[in-house]
Design a protein around this motif. Structure first.
Motif, PDB file in Angstrom:
ATOM      1  N   UNK A 167      -9.392   1.113   2.566  1.00  0.00           N
ATOM      2  CA  UNK A 167      -9.371   1.944   3.772  1.00  0.00           C
ATOM      3  C   UNK A 167     -10.260   3.171   3.621  1.00  0.00           C
ATOM      4  N   UNK A 168     -10.785   3.622   4.768  1.00  0.00           N
ATOM      5  CA  UNK A 168     -11.402   4.931   4.813  1.00  0.00           C
ATOM      6  C   UNK A 168     -10.325   6.008   4.873  1.00  0.00           C
ATOM      7  N   UNK A 169     -10.758   7.251   4.899  1.00  0.00           N
ATOM      8  CA  UNK A 169      -9.808   8.353   4.899  1.00  0.00           C
ATOM      9  C   UNK A 169      -9.152   8.588   6.252  1.00  0.00           C
ATOM     10  N   UNK A 192      -4.208   0.595  -2.130  1.00  0.00           N
ATOM     11  CA  UNK A 192      -3.648  -0.704  -2.462  1.00  0.00           C
ATOM     12  C   UNK A 192      -2.920  -0.607  -3.791  1.00  0.00           C
ATOM     13  N   UNK A 236       0.784  -5.402   9.576  1.00  0.00           N
ATOM     14  CA  UNK A 236       1.534  -4.406   8.826  1.00  0.00           C
ATOM     15  C   UNK A 236       2.893  -4.146   9.465  1.00  0.00           C
ATOM     16  N   UNK A 266      -8.152   4.237  11.304  1.00  0.00           N
ATOM     17  CA  UNK A 266      -8.618   3.856   9.976  1.00  0.00           C
ATOM     18  C   UNK A 266      -9.553   2.654  10.072  1.00  0.00           C
ATOM     19  N   UNK A 303      -7.839  -0.075  12.360  1.00  0.00           N
ATOM     20  CA  UNK A 303      -6.412   0.058  12.596  1.00  0.00           C
ATOM     21  C   UNK A 303      -6.135   1.458  13.148  1.00  0.00           C
ATOM     22  N   UNK A 310      -3.225  11.652   2.852  1.00  0.00           N
ATOM     23  CA  UNK A 310      -4.208  10.773   2.226  1.00  0.00           C
ATOM     24  C   UNK A 310      -4.297   9.445   2.955  1.00  0.00           C
ATOM     25  N   UNK A 311      -5.224   8.605   2.490  1.00  0.00           N
ATOM     26  CA  UNK A 311      -5.370   7.297   3.102  1.00  0.00           C
ATOM     27  C   UNK A 311      -4.487   6.296   2.373  1.00  0.00           C
ATOM     28  N   UNK A 312      -4.644   5.041   2.703  1.00  0.00           N
ATOM     29  CA  UNK A 312      -3.822   3.997   2.129  1.00  0.00           C
ATOM     30  C   UNK A 312      -4.454   3.469   0.844  1.00  0.00           C
ATOM     31  N   UNK A 328      -7.097  -4.692   1.371  1.00  0.00           N
ATOM     32  CA  UNK A 328      -8.027  -3.900   2.159  1.00  0.00           C
ATOM     33  C   UNK A 328      -8.360  -2.593   1.459  1.00  0.00           C
ATOM     34  N   UNK A 366      -0.621 -11.553   5.330  1.00  0.00           N
ATOM     35  CA  UNK A 366      -1.608 -12.443   5.940  1.00  0.00           C
ATOM     36  C   UNK A 366      -1.089 -13.864   5.901  1.00  0.00           C
ATOM     37  N   UNK A 374      -2.967   4.426  13.569  1.00  0.00           N
ATOM     38  CA  UNK A 374      -1.646   4.877  13.140  1.00  0.00           C
ATOM     39  C   UNK A 374      -1.172   5.960  14.096  1.00  0.00           C
ATOM     40  N   UNK A 410      -4.678  -8.950   8.514  1.00  0.00           N
ATOM     41  CA  UNK A 410      -3.392  -8.538   7.946  1.00  0.00           C
ATOM     42  C   UNK A 410      -2.535  -7.825   9.001  1.00  0.00           C
ATOM     43  N   UNK A 419       0.841  -1.190   0.000  1.00  0.00           N
ATOM     44  CA  UNK A 419       0.000   0.000   0.000  1.00  0.00           C
ATOM     45  C   UNK A 419       0.881   1.248   0.000  1.00  0.00           C
TER      46      UNK A 419
END
Lengths: 116, 114
Positions: free
Chosen positions: B104-106, A46, A107, B90, B36, A42-44, B102, A97, B38, A105, A36
């Motif tokens: 993810x949301x923001x 894939x 990380x 998240x 999750x 911003x978000x993650x 996955x 995983x 962070x 999962x 990712x």
């Protein structure tokens, strides 16, 4: 316990050069590994998912030509950012995983890429 | 394709107060659901997950989440927050527990003040 290590933690590369990052699963067998990217603010997103005995599947906007991935065994994966530019900067996370159905999962701490 | 909405970008709470973070997903079936966290300059740590069964799941550090199929939601709660809970949270979904990545949301940035 089960852990995921990523290295390097931070790296800086010049614009147009390439950078390789690694992901290692410890204490479990990583039958699937997902990469990712978290761009600034911003978000993650894939990038791609690699599953043992299956072809690596890249998401839209990400290609093998730009982000080649290797997943040679159940404990290791690597990804290279080829020809990096400013828009490639961010935090790259590896999520692994195991083969058990109830395993979420795990990380790593991520590799933070800066591009000059 | 599935999507995840976290409507609150930032939440500020006082230490000792309760916390609820909202998460809604869009998917035709029941997905696998995760929260999750962070912490600053770190990767992601799993708080809890839902696959099936009891809709209220317990996680680490006093967090729990409740799945609602009718509302397509998976809200996160904590009864009493500590300053160390300041982080970005998240919500994430997956279509299955093995062969998919996955979504993810923001994220929701939580700031806990003394």
């Amino acid at each position: 316990g089960a852990l995921v290590y990523q290295y390097p933690r931070r790296t800086i590369c010049k614009s147009g050069t390439s950078m390789r990052m690694e992901c290692q699963a410890v204490g479990f067998q990583a039958t699937s590994v997902a990469w990712y990217r978290q761009s600034p603010q911003k978000t993650f997103e894939l990038i791609a998912l690699s599953t043992v005995n299956s072809a690596i599947k890249y998401e839209q906007n990400f290609t093998q030509e730009k982000f080649p991935i290797s997943h040679p065994n159940l404990s290791f994966s690597s990804m290279t950012v080829l020809n990096a530019y400013l828009e490639d900067r961010g935090l790259y996370l590896c999520g692994a995983r195991g083969r058990h159905n109830n395993q979420a999962p795990l990380f790593g701490e991520g590799t933070r890429l800066s591009v000059l | 394709a599935q999507s995840v909405t976290q409507p609150d970008a930032r939440v500020t709470v006082s230490e000792g107060a309760s916390l609820q973070l909202r998460c809604k997903y869009s998917y035709s079936a029941t997905p696998y659901l995760f929260w999750y966290v962070q912490y600053p300059r770190q990767g992601l740590q799993l708080l809890l997950k839902y696959y099936s069964g009891d809709p209220v799941v317990q996680g680490v550090n006093g967090f729990e989440a409740e799945f609602s199929k009718s509302n397509s939601s998976f809200h996160l709660r904590k009864a009493s927050v500590h300053w160390s809970d300041s982080a970005v949270y998240f919500c994430a979904v997956s279509m299955d527990n093995y062969a998919q990545g996955l979504t993810f949301g923001l994220g929701t940035r939580v700031s806990v003040f003394p």
